[in-house]
Design a protein around this motif. Structure first.
Motif, PDB file in Angstrom:
ATOM      1  N   VAL A 267       0.861  -1.187   0.000  1.00  0.00           N
ATOM      2  CA  VAL A 267       0.000   0.000   0.000  1.00  0.00           C
ATOM      3  C   VAL A 267       0.897   1.237   0.000  1.00  0.00           C
ATOM      4  O   VAL A 267       1.790   1.369   0.846  1.00  0.00           O
ATOM      5  CB  VAL A 267      -0.937   0.036   1.217  1.00  0.00           C
ATOM      6  CG1 VAL A 267      -1.886   1.243   1.121  1.00  0.00           C
ATOM      7  CG2 VAL A 267      -1.736  -1.257   1.339  1.00  0.00           C
ATOM      8  N   VAL A 268       0.667   2.120  -0.940  1.00  0.00           N
ATOM      9  CA  VAL A 268       1.495   3.314  -1.117  1.00  0.00           C
ATOM     10  C   VAL A 268       0.644   4.562  -0.892  1.00  0.00           C
ATOM     11  O   VAL A 268      -0.486   4.638  -1.370  1.00  0.00           O
ATOM     12  CB  VAL A 268       2.105   3.350  -2.543  1.00  0.00           C
ATOM     13  CG1 VAL A 268       2.904   4.627  -2.766  1.00  0.00           C
ATOM     14  CG2 VAL A 268       2.973   2.114  -2.779  1.00  0.00           C
ATOM     15  N   GLY A 269       1.202   5.532  -0.176  1.00  0.00           N
ATOM     16  CA  GLY A 269       0.540   6.823  -0.005  1.00  0.00           C
ATOM     17  C   GLY A 269       1.272   7.887  -0.796  1.00  0.00           C
ATOM     18  O   GLY A 269       2.288   7.614  -1.441  1.00  0.00           O
ATOM     19  N   VAL A 270       0.775   9.118  -0.739  1.00  0.00           N
ATOM     20  CA  VAL A 270       1.386  10.188  -1.535  1.00  0.00           C
ATOM     21  C   VAL A 270       2.140  11.207  -0.688  1.00  0.00           C
ATOM     22  O   VAL A 270       2.766  12.118  -1.235  1.00  0.00           O
ATOM     23  CB  VAL A 270       0.319  10.914  -2.389  1.00  0.00           C
ATOM     24  CG1 VAL A 270      -0.131  10.058  -3.550  1.00  0.00           C
ATOM     25  CG2 VAL A 270      -0.876  11.351  -1.544  1.00  0.00           C
ATOM     26  N   ILE A 271       2.103  11.066   0.634  1.00  0.00           N
ATOM     27  CA  ILE A 271       2.723  12.078   1.493  1.00  0.00           C
ATOM     28  C   ILE A 271       4.233  11.890   1.609  1.00  0.00           C
ATOM     29  O   ILE A 271       5.010  12.816   1.371  1.00  0.00           O
ATOM     30  CB  ILE A 271       2.057  12.090   2.884  1.00  0.00           C
ATOM     31  CG1 ILE A 271       0.628  12.649   2.756  1.00  0.00           C
ATOM     32  CG2 ILE A 271       2.870  12.916   3.882  1.00  0.00           C
ATOM     33  CD1 ILE A 271      -0.195  12.602   4.018  1.00  0.00           C
ATOM     34  N   GLN A 272       4.679  10.696   1.954  1.00  0.00           N
ATOM     35  CA  GLN A 272       6.114  10.451   2.126  1.00  0.00           C
ATOM     36  C   GLN A 272       6.933  10.728   0.866  1.00  0.00           C
ATOM     37  O   GLN A 272       7.972  11.405   0.936  1.00  0.00           O
ATOM     38  CB  GLN A 272       6.343   9.005   2.602  1.00  0.00           C
ATOM     39  CG  GLN A 272       7.785   8.680   2.998  1.00  0.00           C
ATOM     40  CD  GLN A 272       8.193   9.324   4.315  1.00  0.00           C
ATOM     41  OE1 GLN A 272       7.359   9.857   5.038  1.00  0.00           O
ATOM     42  NE2 GLN A 272       9.480   9.302   4.612  1.00  0.00           N
ATOM     43  N   PRO A 273       6.500  10.257  -0.315  1.00  0.00           N
ATOM     44  CA  PRO A 273       7.270  10.566  -1.527  1.00  0.00           C
ATOM     45  C   PRO A 273       7.397  12.068  -1.777  1.00  0.00           C
ATOM     46  O   PRO A 273       8.460  12.553  -2.179  1.00  0.00           O
ATOM     47  CB  PRO A 273       6.457   9.893  -2.646  1.00  0.00           C
ATOM     48  CG  PRO A 273       5.730   8.785  -1.961  1.00  0.00           C
ATOM     49  CD  PRO A 273       5.383   9.337  -0.614  1.00  0.00           C
ATOM     50  N   GLY A 274       6.329  12.811  -1.537  1.00  0.00           N
ATOM     51  CA  GLY A 274       6.367  14.261  -1.723  1.00  0.00           C
ATOM     52  C   GLY A 274       7.299  14.937  -0.734  1.00  0.00           C
ATOM     53  O   GLY A 274       8.033  15.871  -1.091  1.00  0.00           O
ATOM     54  N   ALA A 275       7.300  14.456   0.506  1.00  0.00           N
ATOM     55  CA  ALA A 275       8.166  15.028   1.537  1.00  0.00           C
ATOM     56  C   ALA A 275       9.637  14.796   1.203  1.00  0.00           C
ATOM     57  O   ALA A 275      10.472  15.702   1.340  1.00  0.00           O
ATOM     58  CB  ALA A 275       7.825  14.424   2.892  1.00  0.00           C
TER      59      ALA A 275
END
Length: 276
Positions: A91-99
């Motif tokens: 499961v992948v989110g979009v917050i950590q990659p953007g940070a």
């Protein structure tokens, strides 16, 4: 593995992430759900966001997806860790990659984040940024009027400019050099947002970095699609299929020939544990 990558969002915004995944991983099949009927998620209570997000996740599991991308920042902040702990697929989110991308781009370690009320209130970006670098200074600003604009297809012109200019005023006298678009709807307003910022500011959209993380996980788990047959993407919306198709083709040039309207109201609310 010839199973689709599942992507969920509160509406059209997650298509910006889907578009980037398609670009970086052209062999992969996408199965997308946009909850346009109940968009936006940003102002909603946490319990409601959790309920709606799990309804979408469980609907994707019925499509036998091999990975889930939560392409909604508000839903990522509320459900990501729970979904990772309960599901046996990545499961992948979009917050950590953007940070991560913002920290790498910033020269003065002064970063601004704009997002929905729910995302900003959760402090998810500030927490992620500080976890990477304790020297970072974070300016967080809720821009609740951006998502309704995008969902109406208003991404340029006088009204968009007026709303963006008014919303960004609190950031005017700060010296951040990097701005995170903390909502997947916001990249559609990027040209307008850019026009009200100093030319020296780098704008970070998490779609590209999220796609890279998806790629890395696919190969790490050996679940990347190897078939040379052209993938057939499937799109579901809780709103009107024709409106969804029109938006995707006009603004993002995504071929959405397979679009269907669905109802999530009767779907499972609680997590489906360890589904393969």
């Amino acid at each position: 593995m010839d199973r689709p990558i599942g992507i969920i969002d509160s509406g059209f915004g997650g298509l910006t992430v889907a578009q980037e995944i398609m670009r970086q991983l052209p062999k992969e099949t996408i199965c997308y759900i946009g909850d346009t009927l109940r968009c936006p998620y940003g102002p909603r209570p946490v319990d409601e966001v959790r309920k709606f997000t799990w309804q979408m996740i469980n609907r994707l599991l019925e499509e036998n997806v091999k990975m889930i991308v939560i392409a909604c920042n508000t839903a990522t902040a509320v459900v990501l860790e729970e979904a990772r702990s309960l599901l046996s697929i990545p499961v992948v989110g979009v917050i950590q990659p953007g940070a991560i991308s913002a920290i790498q781009s910033s020269n003065n370690q002064h970063i601004a984040v704009i997002g929905t009320t729910g995302t900003i209130t959760s402090n998810a970006y500030a927490t992620a940024l500080v976890a990477i670098s304790e020297q970072v200074t974070v300016e967080s600003l809720a821009c609740p009027f951006f998502v309704p604009l995008v969902e109406q297809g208003i991404i340029d012109g006088e009204e968009a400019e007026r709303v963006v200019e008014e919303s960004l005023k609190p950031l005017k006298n700060t010296d951040f050099d990097t701005l995170i678009l903390g909502c997947t709807h916001y990249p559609l307003l990027k040209p307008v947002i850019e026009s009200f910022l100093p030319a020296s500011v780098t704008i970070i959209s998490s779609g590209e970095e999220t796609a890279r993380e998806v790629s890395s996980l696919l190969f790490h788990h050996s679940i990347n699609r190897k078939s040379s047959v052209e993938p057939e993407h499937q799109f579901f919306t809780t709103g009107v299929a024709e409106s969804f198709k029109h938006f995707a083709s006009k603004w993002l040039a995504i071929d959405t020939k397979n679009v269907a309207s669905i109802s999530l109201g009767s779907s499972l609310v609680f997590p489906t544990m360890n589904r393969q």
